[in-house]
Design an enzyme around this catalytic site. Structure first.
Site, PDB file in Angstrom:
ATOM      1  N   GLY A  41      -3.580   8.387   8.960  1.00 21.25           N
ATOM      2  CA  GLY A  41      -3.879   6.963   9.047  1.00 21.25           C
ATOM      3  C   GLY A  41      -3.292   6.245  10.247  1.00 21.25           C
ATOM      4  N   GLU A  95       3.852   3.854  10.543  1.00 18.63           N
ATOM      5  CA  GLU A  95       2.941   4.043   9.405  1.00 18.63           C
ATOM      6  C   GLU A  95       1.829   3.003   9.473  1.00 18.63           C
ATOM      7  OE1 GLU A  95       1.438   5.691   7.412  1.00 18.63           O
ATOM      8  OE2 GLU A  95       2.448   5.912   5.483  1.00 18.63           O
ATOM      9  N   ASP A  96       0.675   3.357   8.929  1.00 16.91           N
ATOM     10  CA  ASP A  96      -0.444   2.419   8.921  1.00 16.91           C
ATOM     11  C   ASP A  96      -0.236   1.311   7.893  1.00 16.91           C
ATOM     12  OD1 ASP A  96      -0.713   4.158   6.767  1.00 16.91           O
ATOM     13  OD2 ASP A  96      -2.757   4.779   7.225  1.00 16.91           O
ATOM     14  N   ASP A  99       2.048   0.820   0.747  1.00 14.04           N
ATOM     15  CA  ASP A  99       1.446   0.372  -0.510  1.00 14.04           C
ATOM     16  C   ASP A  99       2.520   0.450  -1.597  1.00 14.04           C
ATOM     17  OD1 ASP A  99      -0.404  -0.296  -2.469  1.00 14.04           O
ATOM     18  OD2 ASP A  99      -1.400   1.642  -2.488  1.00 14.04           O
ATOM     19  N   THR A 100       2.617   1.564  -2.314  1.00 14.00           N
ATOM     20  CA  THR A 100       3.692   1.678  -3.310  1.00 14.00           C
ATOM     21  C   THR A 100       5.055   1.858  -2.636  1.00 14.00           C
ATOM     22  OG1 THR A 100       3.526   4.091  -3.449  1.00 14.00           O
ATOM     23  CG2 THR A 100       2.138   2.819  -4.948  1.00 14.00           C
ATOM     24  N   LEU A 104       6.833   6.357   2.463  1.00  8.88           N
ATOM     25  CA  LEU A 104       7.924   6.071   3.400  1.00  8.88           C
ATOM     26  C   LEU A 104       9.282   6.407   2.801  1.00  8.88           C
ATOM     27  CD1 LEU A 104       6.860   2.909   5.387  1.00  8.88           C
ATOM     28  CD2 LEU A 104       7.259   5.214   6.249  1.00  8.88           C
ATOM     29  N   LYS A 127       1.499  -4.055   2.336  1.00  7.17           N
ATOM     30  CA  LYS A 127       0.649  -4.479   1.219  1.00  7.17           C
ATOM     31  C   LYS A 127       1.523  -4.525  -0.031  1.00  7.17           C
ATOM     32  CE  LYS A 127      -2.800  -1.922  -0.503  1.00  7.17           C
ATOM     33  NZ  LYS A 127      -4.103  -1.194  -0.551  1.00  7.17           N
ATOM     34  N   ARG A 161     -12.420   5.365   9.538  1.00  5.51           N
ATOM     35  CA  ARG A 161     -11.208   5.317  10.359  1.00  5.51           C
ATOM     36  C   ARG A 161     -11.482   4.784  11.760  1.00  5.51           C
ATOM     37  NH1 ARG A 161      -7.105   8.151   7.708  1.00  5.51           N
ATOM     38  NH2 ARG A 161      -7.712  10.057   6.645  1.00  5.51           N
TER      39      ARG A 161
HETATM   40  P1  IMP Z   1       2.214   4.520  -0.469  1.00  8.30           P
HETATM   41  O1  IMP Z   1       2.919   5.843  -0.506  1.00  8.30           O
HETATM   42  O2  IMP Z   1       1.706   4.097  -1.806  1.00  8.30           O
HETATM   43  O3  IMP Z   1       3.019   3.432   0.203  1.00  8.30           O
HETATM   44  O4  IMP Z   1       0.882   4.709   0.306  1.00  8.30           O
HETATM   45  C1  IMP Z   1       0.826   4.936   1.597  1.00  8.30           C
HETATM   46  C2  IMP Z   1      -0.459   5.652   1.981  1.00  8.30           C
HETATM   47  O5  IMP Z   1      -1.563   5.391   1.115  1.00  8.30           O
HETATM   48  C3  IMP Z   1      -0.839   5.115   3.315  1.00  8.30           C
HETATM   49  O6  IMP Z   1      -0.250   5.894   4.319  1.00  8.30           O
HETATM   50  C4  IMP Z   1      -2.331   5.232   3.294  1.00  8.30           C
HETATM   51  O7  IMP Z   1      -2.703   6.501   3.768  1.00  8.30           O
HETATM   52  C5  IMP Z   1      -2.737   5.118   1.858  1.00  8.30           C
HETATM   53  N1  IMP Z   1      -3.218   3.746   1.561  1.00  8.30           N
HETATM   54  C6  IMP Z   1      -2.599   2.799   0.822  1.00  8.30           C
HETATM   55  N2  IMP Z   1      -3.316   1.671   0.769  1.00  8.30           N
HETATM   56  C7  IMP Z   1      -4.423   1.903   1.495  1.00  8.30           C
HETATM   57  C8  IMP Z   1      -5.576   1.090   1.837  1.00  8.30           C
HETATM   58  O8  IMP Z   1      -5.727  -0.082   1.468  1.00  8.30           O
HETATM   59  N3  IMP Z   1      -6.509   1.691   2.621  1.00  8.30           N
HETATM   60  C9  IMP Z   1      -6.403   2.972   3.067  1.00  8.30           C
HETATM   61  N4  IMP Z   1      -5.339   3.745   2.789  1.00  8.30           N
HETATM   62  C10 IMP Z   1      -4.370   3.220   2.001  1.00  8.30           C
HETATM   63 MG    MG Z   2      -1.042   7.285   5.434  1.00  8.99          MG
END
Ligand code: IMP
Ligand code: MG
Length: 173
Positions: A41, A95-96, A99-100, A104, A127, A161
């Site tokens: 991403g 990082e792009d 989310d949760t 990271l 987010k 993408r």
């Molecule tokens: P986390 O581990 O939940 O913080 O998620 C991180 C990863 O989930 C990011 O690196 C993205 O690859 C993917 N991700 C989370 N939200 C989105 C979104 O809205 N669009 C696309 N990819 C997302």
């Molecule tokens: Mg990612």
């Protein structure tokens, strides 16, 4: 584009990337900066960000796979490690989207074992709605409250993408 609406235009992103580059320049004067992009991403964001930075740096990439179904989070596993020596370096994780925060949190713990001098995080999008892990984003690009985003490296099932701007899907997967 009927199923998505614009969230951040390419111009808006470009301006923010320039500002982040200037901040990074100020914070790493002539250090040993190692920029680590999180695949896939962050490939476009990393490419743009490093070109907005003037201080010397090296670039490497790391990749994690998540074994979950749909949007439910699964086990994280490293599928590509960085290949650069980290000990004593200033590491900047790029990082792009956070989310949760699980990705990271995992990466910071993993990379800290390689004994860098410092670890900081630059994330294009913070987010908030589903955050589980407390993550300090040192260089946040934008805060987005909710929704599923695509474009500028972000995908939905491997697609979109390459879109130069960031879009919100109208029907969230
Ligand atoms: P986390 O581990 O939940 O913080 O998620 C991180 C990863 O989930 C990011 O690196 C993205 O690859 C993917 N991700 C989370 N939200 C989105 C979104 O809205 N669009 C696309 N990819 C997302
Ligand atoms: Mg990612």
């Amino acid at each position: 584009m009927g199923n998505k609406e614009i969230c951040l235009s390419r111009e808006t992103i470009a301006q923010r990337v320039r500002d982040l580059g200037e901040e990074i320049d100020r914070d790493y004067p002539g250090g040993s900066l190692l920029v680590v992009g999180v695949l896939t991403g962050a490939f476009i964001f990393t490419a743009d960000l490093v070109r907005a930075v003037s201080v010397p740096l090296e670039v490497d990439f790391i990749r994690l796979a998540s074994y979950g179904t749909g949007t439910s989070p699964g086990e994280l596993r490293l599928t590509k490690d960085i290949e650069t020596e980290v000990r004593g370096r200033d590491l900047l994780l790029v990082e792009d989207i956070v989310d949760t925060g699980r990705t990271l949190a995992w990466l910071v713990e993993f990379l800290a074992k390689k004994e860098p001098k410092s670890i900081k995080i630059c994330a294009l999008i913070d987010k908030r709605e589903r955050r589980e892990k407390e993550i300090r984003i040192d260089y946040p690009g934008f805060t987005v409250e909710q929704g599923f985003l695509v474009g500028y490296g972000l995908d939905y099932a491997g697609r979109d993408r390459h879109l130069p701007g960031i879009y919100r899907m109208k029907s969230t997967p």
